[in-house]
Design a protein around this motif. Structure first.
Motif, PDB file in Angstrom:
ATOM      1  N   THR A  31       0.095  -0.691 -18.551  1.00  0.00           N
ATOM      2  CA  THR A  31      -0.232   0.322 -19.556  1.00  0.00           C
ATOM      3  C   THR A  31       0.747   1.480 -19.543  1.00  0.00           C
ATOM      4  O   THR A  31       0.672   2.357 -20.412  1.00  0.00           O
ATOM      5  CB  THR A  31      -1.660   0.871 -19.334  1.00  0.00           C
ATOM      6  N   ILE A  32       1.650   1.503 -18.587  1.00  0.00           N
ATOM      7  CA  ILE A  32       2.649   2.560 -18.537  1.00  0.00           C
ATOM      8  C   ILE A  32       3.535   2.554 -19.785  1.00  0.00           C
ATOM      9  O   ILE A  32       4.111   3.568 -20.172  1.00  0.00           O
ATOM     10  CB  ILE A  32       3.511   2.440 -17.264  1.00  0.00           C
ATOM     11  N   LEU A  33       3.635   1.392 -20.441  1.00  0.00           N
ATOM     12  CA  LEU A  33       4.456   1.289 -21.649  1.00  0.00           C
ATOM     13  C   LEU A  33       3.681   1.656 -22.909  1.00  0.00           C
ATOM     14  O   LEU A  33       4.282   1.849 -23.968  1.00  0.00           O
ATOM     15  CB  LEU A  33       5.015  -0.128 -21.784  1.00  0.00           C
ATOM     16  N   ALA A  34       2.369   1.743 -22.797  1.00  0.00           N
ATOM     17  CA  ALA A  34       1.548   2.021 -23.979  1.00  0.00           C
ATOM     18  C   ALA A  34       1.582   3.502 -24.335  1.00  0.00           C
ATOM     19  O   ALA A  34       1.491   4.377 -23.461  1.00  0.00           O
ATOM     20  CB  ALA A  34       0.107   1.577 -23.727  1.00  0.00           C
ATOM     21  N   ASN A  35       1.731   3.787 -25.626  1.00  0.00           N
ATOM     22  CA  ASN A  35       1.713   5.165 -26.122  1.00  0.00           C
ATOM     23  C   ASN A  35       2.703   6.072 -25.385  1.00  0.00           C
ATOM     24  O   ASN A  35       2.423   7.260 -25.172  1.00  0.00           O
ATOM     25  CB  ASN A  35       0.298   5.750 -26.023  1.00  0.00           C
ATOM     26  N   GLU A  36       3.836   5.483 -24.979  1.00  0.00           N
ATOM     27  CA  GLU A  36       4.899   6.231 -24.291  1.00  0.00           C
ATOM     28  C   GLU A  36       4.375   6.985 -23.062  1.00  0.00           C
ATOM     29  O   GLU A  36       4.759   8.112 -22.767  1.00  0.00           O
ATOM     30  CB  GLU A  36       5.584   7.204 -25.257  1.00  0.00           C
ATOM     31  N   ARG A  37       3.484   6.319 -22.339  1.00  0.00           N
ATOM     32  CA  ARG A  37       2.891   6.905 -21.119  1.00  0.00           C
ATOM     33  C   ARG A  37       3.962   7.330 -20.122  1.00  0.00           C
ATOM     34  O   ARG A  37       3.806   8.308 -19.381  1.00  0.00           O
ATOM     35  CB  ARG A  37       1.956   5.850 -20.511  1.00  0.00           C
ATOM     36  N   TYR A  38       5.072   6.628 -20.087  1.00  0.00           N
ATOM     37  CA  TYR A  38       6.150   6.877 -19.133  1.00  0.00           C
ATOM     38  C   TYR A  38       6.834   8.230 -19.324  1.00  0.00           C
ATOM     39  O   TYR A  38       7.514   8.736 -18.419  1.00  0.00           O
ATOM     40  CB  TYR A  38       7.206   5.772 -19.231  1.00  0.00           C
ATOM     41  N   LEU A  39       6.691   8.832 -20.488  1.00  0.00           N
ATOM     42  CA  LEU A  39       7.367  10.111 -20.753  1.00  0.00           C
ATOM     43  C   LEU A  39       6.868  11.226 -19.840  1.00  0.00           C
ATOM     44  O   LEU A  39       7.541  12.242 -19.662  1.00  0.00           O
ATOM     45  CB  LEU A  39       7.184  10.513 -22.218  1.00  0.00           C
ATOM     46  N   ASP A  54       0.829  -1.204   0.000  1.00  0.00           N
ATOM     47  CA  ASP A  54       0.000   0.000   0.000  1.00  0.00           C
ATOM     48  C   ASP A  54       0.865   1.255   0.000  1.00  0.00           C
ATOM     49  O   ASP A  54       0.528   2.254  -0.653  1.00  0.00           O
ATOM     50  CB  ASP A  54      -0.939   0.010   1.209  1.00  0.00           C
ATOM     51  N   THR A  55       1.975   1.210   0.734  1.00  0.00           N
ATOM     52  CA  THR A  55       2.890   2.352   0.763  1.00  0.00           C
ATOM     53  C   THR A  55       3.499   2.598  -0.611  1.00  0.00           C
ATOM     54  O   THR A  55       3.616   3.743  -1.055  1.00  0.00           O
ATOM     55  CB  THR A  55       4.017   2.119   1.790  1.00  0.00           C
ATOM     56  N   VAL A  56       3.878   1.517  -1.286  1.00  0.00           N
ATOM     57  CA  VAL A  56       4.423   1.644  -2.643  1.00  0.00           C
ATOM     58  C   VAL A  56       3.402   2.305  -3.561  1.00  0.00           C
ATOM     59  O   VAL A  56       3.720   3.241  -4.311  1.00  0.00           O
ATOM     60  CB  VAL A  56       4.835   0.262  -3.198  1.00  0.00           C
ATOM     61  N   LYS A  57       2.161   1.844  -3.494  1.00  0.00           N
ATOM     62  CA  LYS A  57       1.120   2.407  -4.363  1.00  0.00           C
ATOM     63  C   LYS A  57       0.852   3.878  -4.021  1.00  0.00           C
ATOM     64  O   LYS A  57       0.643   4.698  -4.928  1.00  0.00           O
ATOM     65  CB  LYS A  57      -0.162   1.582  -4.245  1.00  0.00           C
ATOM     66  N   LYS A  58       0.850   4.217  -2.733  1.00  0.00           N
ATOM     67  CA  LYS A  58       0.613   5.597  -2.330  1.00  0.00           C
ATOM     68  C   LYS A  58       1.725   6.515  -2.835  1.00  0.00           C
ATOM     69  O   LYS A  58       1.459   7.643  -3.286  1.00  0.00           O
ATOM     70  CB  LYS A  58       0.509   5.691  -0.810  1.00  0.00           C
ATOM     71  N   GLN A  59       2.965   6.046  -2.781  1.00  0.00           N
ATOM     72  CA  GLN A  59       4.082   6.859  -3.260  1.00  0.00           C
ATOM     73  C   GLN A  59       4.017   7.028  -4.782  1.00  0.00           C
ATOM     74  O   GLN A  59       4.352   8.091  -5.310  1.00  0.00           O
ATOM     75  CB  GLN A  59       5.410   6.240  -2.850  1.00  0.00           C
ATOM     76  N   LEU A  60       3.601   5.986  -5.474  1.00  0.00           N
ATOM     77  CA  LEU A  60       3.423   6.096  -6.925  1.00  0.00           C
ATOM     78  C   LEU A  60       2.326   7.100  -7.255  1.00  0.00           C
ATOM     79  O   LEU A  60       2.459   7.892  -8.207  1.00  0.00           O
ATOM     80  CB  LEU A  60       3.077   4.730  -7.517  1.00  0.00           C
ATOM     81  N   GLU A  61       1.265   7.117  -6.467  1.00  0.00           N
ATOM     82  CA  GLU A  61       0.182   8.072  -6.694  1.00  0.00           C
ATOM     83  C   GLU A  61       0.616   9.487  -6.360  1.00  0.00           C
ATOM     84  O   GLU A  61       0.148  10.454  -6.989  1.00  0.00           O
ATOM     85  CB  GLU A  61      -1.050   7.686  -5.871  1.00  0.00           C
ATOM     86  N   ARG A  62       1.488   9.629  -5.370  1.00  0.00           N
ATOM     87  CA  ARG A  62       2.019  10.953  -5.056  1.00  0.00           C
ATOM     88  C   ARG A  62       2.893  11.453  -6.200  1.00  0.00           C
ATOM     89  O   ARG A  62       2.905  12.658  -6.491  1.00  0.00           O
ATOM     90  CB  ARG A  62       2.850  10.895  -3.774  1.00  0.00           C
ATOM     91  N   LEU A  63       3.607  10.546  -6.821  1.00  0.00           N
ATOM     92  CA  LEU A  63       4.437  10.915  -7.965  1.00  0.00           C
ATOM     93  C   LEU A  63       3.571  11.377  -9.124  1.00  0.00           C
ATOM     94  O   LEU A  63       3.845  12.410  -9.756  1.00  0.00           O
ATOM     95  CB  LEU A  63       5.297   9.719  -8.384  1.00  0.00           C
ATOM     96  N   GLU A  64       2.494  10.624  -9.390  1.00  0.00           N
ATOM     97  CA  GLU A  64       1.595  10.988 -10.488  1.00  0.00           C
ATOM     98  C   GLU A  64       0.277  10.235 -10.312  1.00  0.00           C
ATOM     99  O   GLU A  64       0.282   9.005 -10.222  1.00  0.00           O
ATOM    100  CB  GLU A  64       2.242  10.639 -11.827  1.00  0.00           C
ATOM    101  N   PRO A  65      -0.845  10.915 -10.261  1.00  0.00           N
ATOM    102  CA  PRO A  65      -2.132  10.222 -10.111  1.00  0.00           C
ATOM    103  C   PRO A  65      -2.357   9.209 -11.236  1.00  0.00           C
ATOM    104  O   PRO A  65      -2.121   9.502 -12.407  1.00  0.00           O
ATOM    105  CB  PRO A  65      -3.144  11.377 -10.205  1.00  0.00           C
ATOM    106  N   GLY A  66      -2.775   8.018 -10.839  1.00  0.00           N
ATOM    107  CA  GLY A  66      -3.026   6.958 -11.809  1.00  0.00           C
ATOM    108  C   GLY A  66      -1.804   6.140 -12.158  1.00  0.00           C
ATOM    109  O   GLY A  66      -1.905   5.170 -12.922  1.00  0.00           O
TER     110      GLY A  66
END
Length: 209
Positions: A129-137, A108-120
């Motif tokens: 889906t982070i790899l789809a359509n260069e979402r990671y950029l 849960d902490t990992v997921k919360k920190q990821l959400e703090r970095l960027e919602p969704g």
């Protein structure tokens, strides 16, 4: 007779809850299983692996491979910026991002920190889906340097990105077992067959960047 049948049913249900479907492999087979995905079991399942290894040997194996390793009980490893750079670097260079939860359920902490970095972001990472359509950029920052220019992200590398979560817990929470593909590490001296075997994983496990 009715009471006996009810007791038998309750016993069978209890046994069903005591085990879950997943994969088993030895420490020696982790390269074939996690990195090469021999047999395509991880690909066909669609979930990222949850490596269940109370002995800690899998964590050592992954820590000293070419991975971006994060210890989730280490506050500095769990800072938003550290996670951003580790995730971005793993995608850029096509290697695994490892979250080692040790004996604690830090998911849960990992997921919360990821959400703090960027919602969704947590959903995008776990759902691949982070790899789809260069979402990671969207993770890029102007201060990241020329090696992280958007033109440096090549499909031949980004497609090799993987996510591994490690736990020492004998009995990971059910939601974790549903979200990730459980892979139980079994300690033994030798193995006749390489690769994983799909089947029920007993809750009784061996103890032993």
């Amino acid at each position: 007779m009715s009471l006996a049948r009810l007791q038998l049913l309750e016993q069978l249900q209890g046994e069903a809850r005591a085990e879950f479907q997943g994969l088993k492999c030895s420490v020696q087979e982790l390269d074939d299983v996690l990195f090469k995905d021999v047999g395509g079991k991880i690909h066909s399942d669609g979930r990222w692996p949850l490596v269940i290894d109370p002995s800690g040997q899998a964590a050592i194996f992954l820590r000293y491979r070419d991975t971006n390793y994060l210890n989730t009980v280490n506050p500095s490893d769990m800072s938003v910026e550290t996670i951003r750079l580790a995730l971005l670097g793993a995608i850029r260079y096509g290697k695994p991002l490892v979250f080692d939860m040790m004996e604690v359920n830090m998911f849960d902490t990992v997921k919360k920190q990821l959400e703090r970095l960027e919602p969704g972001l947590a959903e995008a990472l776990l759902g691949r889906t982070i790899l789809a359509n260069e979402r990671y950029l969207s993770l890029l920052r102007p201060t990241d340097g020329p090696e992280y220019a958007d033109t440096e992200f090549q499909a031949a590398r980004t497609e090799k990105f993987k996510l591994f979560v490690i736990t020492k817990q004998h009995h990971p929470p059910e939601d974790l077992l549903q979200t990730l593909l459980p892979i139980q590490v079994v300690l033994r001296r030798s193995s006749r067959k390489r690769g994983c075997r799909r089947g029920p994983v007993s809750q009784r496990l061996p103890s032993a960047f």
